[in-house]
Design an enzyme around this catalytic site. Structure first.
Site, PDB file in Angstrom:
ATOM      1  N   TYR A 102       9.856  26.617 -21.412  1.00 11.76           N
ATOM      2  CA  TYR A 102       8.871  25.622 -21.848  1.00 11.76           C
ATOM      3  C   TYR A 102       8.637  24.532 -20.795  1.00 11.76           C
ATOM      4  O   TYR A 102       7.523  23.999 -20.673  1.00 11.76           O
ATOM      5  CB  TYR A 102       9.306  24.987 -23.172  1.00 11.76           C
ATOM      6  CG  TYR A 102       9.079  25.882 -24.366  1.00 11.76           C
ATOM      7  CD1 TYR A 102       7.800  26.329 -24.698  1.00 11.76           C
ATOM      8  CD2 TYR A 102      10.140  26.299 -25.156  1.00 11.76           C
ATOM      9  CE1 TYR A 102       7.587  27.159 -25.790  1.00 11.76           C
ATOM     10  CE2 TYR A 102       9.935  27.128 -26.252  1.00 11.76           C
ATOM     11  CZ  TYR A 102       8.656  27.552 -26.554  1.00 11.76           C
ATOM     12  OH  TYR A 102       8.443  28.375 -27.639  1.00 11.76           O
ATOM     13  N   GLU A 200      33.805  43.035 -33.396  1.00 13.23           N
ATOM     14  CA  GLU A 200      32.346  43.021 -33.320  1.00 13.23           C
ATOM     15  C   GLU A 200      31.692  42.171 -34.406  1.00 13.23           C
ATOM     16  O   GLU A 200      30.863  41.309 -34.114  1.00 13.23           O
ATOM     17  CB  GLU A 200      31.795  44.446 -33.406  1.00 13.23           C
ATOM     18  CG  GLU A 200      30.266  44.496 -33.432  1.00 13.23           C
ATOM     19  CD  GLU A 200      29.716  45.898 -33.569  1.00 13.23           C
ATOM     20  OE1 GLU A 200      28.474  46.017 -33.723  1.00 13.23           O
ATOM     21  OE2 GLU A 200      30.485  46.876 -33.534  1.00 13.23           O
ATOM     22  N   ASP A 252      32.179  48.866 -34.600  1.00 15.83           N
ATOM     23  CA  ASP A 252      31.646  49.940 -35.426  1.00 15.83           C
ATOM     24  C   ASP A 252      31.690  51.256 -34.651  1.00 15.83           C
ATOM     25  O   ASP A 252      31.885  51.264 -33.421  1.00 15.83           O
ATOM     26  CB  ASP A 252      30.189  49.659 -35.811  1.00 15.83           C
ATOM     27  CG  ASP A 252      30.047  48.500 -36.792  1.00 15.83           C
ATOM     28  OD1 ASP A 252      31.030  48.162 -37.474  1.00 15.83           O
ATOM     29  OD2 ASP A 252      28.936  47.929 -36.863  1.00 15.83           O
TER      30      ASP A 252
END
Length: 367
Positions: A102, A200, A252
């Site tokens: 920005y 995780e 996972d």
């Protein structure tokens, strides 16, 4: 001690930035077309560094040259960013990657403004590579990551209000100690830890803390919060190197989680220039394996087309070229299933802390 090191790093960062800008002017003065060479950031251009035991960029490069309009624009933007960063360091201020995007809206030349944040992010990465300085030393921050750690560790952190000593069990709530953007400002004072467990998901991290796994097994639990931020990978590397703690990664059982492990252990393709600083080559995988899905009869989801494509790509990824990963990935493609770490709850809420993790950790020689 940490403050002196930080100040030195910032001074080096500003000097390196100004030297880079001076190179462009020297090229002009010598009648040469200004240019900047950047390693190609692709899977085909990473190679294993035997000494550092991490994956780094190879010899392939692309060139940012003012010979083309596109190249000239990129170099102009680089000059603007270098000027901004050197001023920021001079004033001892910091900004986020989003703010940089920005901020470019206020720059005099419209051509120097960024079209999107990916462009400004990539330029910061370019400057890191060519200057050999990390963005943390430029005082550039990502948006809040929120990653935390919990465990028998006492540390001293630097804040704008001075130093603060914190015990990462006794002095924090159930949420743990929030990892700062630049973990090199932390000094490790004392610890009773036996290993580091990187987790995780937030749900599994909370399960381990609620069940007192950090207390019972003297472990520092680091919440990766999905794909881990650089600060998370850096503090993990420091915990391993400086405290001589084994690191295990619990994720996972899907291709995206295997890449999470790879970024912790081997380094990521996007930040291969910082692998020696961020990656922990000795980290071991303790996450859900395809063999676990079958052995424990875990609840599963079918592999999607994108999962299958990702697994097939991992079979070609140099970071996964060993017998363990080849066997597990091929097995997963055969069974066509994936499972989350929370799927272990199908065998009871305490199964993960009472049986699964202790058994795996014992097999691996960690406990």
């Amino acid at each position: 001690m940490a403050t002196d090191t930080t100040n030195q790093s910032e001074a080096v960062a500003r000097e390196q930035l100004l030297d880079l800008a001076a190179e462009f002017y020297d090229q002009f003065a010598d009648g040469a077309v200004p240019s900047m060479q950047i390693p190609t950031r692709t899977k085909s251009n990473i190679e294993y560094d035997e000494d550092a035991e991490v994956w780094v960029y190879g010899d392939r490069h692309s060139t940012r040259s003012a010979k083309t309009v596109s190249g000239a624009k990129k170099l102009l933007k680089a000059i603007y960013v270098i000027d901004f960063l050197s001023t920021q360091l001079d004033e001892d201020r910091s900004s986020t990657l989003r703010e940089l995007y920005y901020l470019s809206e206020s720059w005099d030349h419209e051509i120097a403004q960024f079209s999107d944040q990916n462009e400004s992010n990539q330029l910061i990465e370019d400057l890191e590579i060519v200057s050999d300085v990390s963005r943390e030393d430029f005082h550039m921050r990502p948006e809040e990551s929120g990653a935390t750690l919990m465990g028998p560790l006492q540390l001293r952190e630097q804040t704008r209000r001075g130093e603060r000593d914190i015990h990462c069990q006794k002095d924090v709530g159930e949420g743990g100690y929030q990892i700062p953007n630049n973990p090199d400002t932390i000094e490790f004072l004392d610890n009773d830890a036996d290993f580091v467990l990187c987790v995780e998901t937030g749900g599994m991290r909370d399960r381990l803390v609620e069940n007192g796994f950090d207390d019972e097994y003297n472990t520092i639990i680091v919440h990766l919060k999905g794909q881990p931020a650089r600060a998370t990978r850096r503090i993990t590397r420091r915990l391993h190197d400086e405290l001589d703690l084994p690191v295990v990664v619990f994720t996972d059982g899907d291709p995206w989680s295997y890449r999470i492990f790879a970024s912790v252990a081997y380094g990521s393709i996007k930040s291969a220039h910082l692998s020696e600083y961020l990656a922990t080559p000795d980290a071991q995988y303790i996450g859900i394996q395809p063999t676990d899905i079958v052995e424990y009869d875990l609840p599963t989801d079918p592999l999607s087309d994108s999962d299958i494509n990702a697994l097939e790509n991992e079979l070609e990824d140099p970071r996964f070229q060993d017998d363990f990963w080849t066997t597990e990935i091929e097995h997963q493609l055969d069974i066509g299933k994936k499972a989350e770490q929370q799927a272990l709850a199908a065998r009871g809420l305490d199964f993960v802390t009472d049986e699964y993790l202790p058994s795996r950790l014992d097999e691996m020689g960690v406990i």
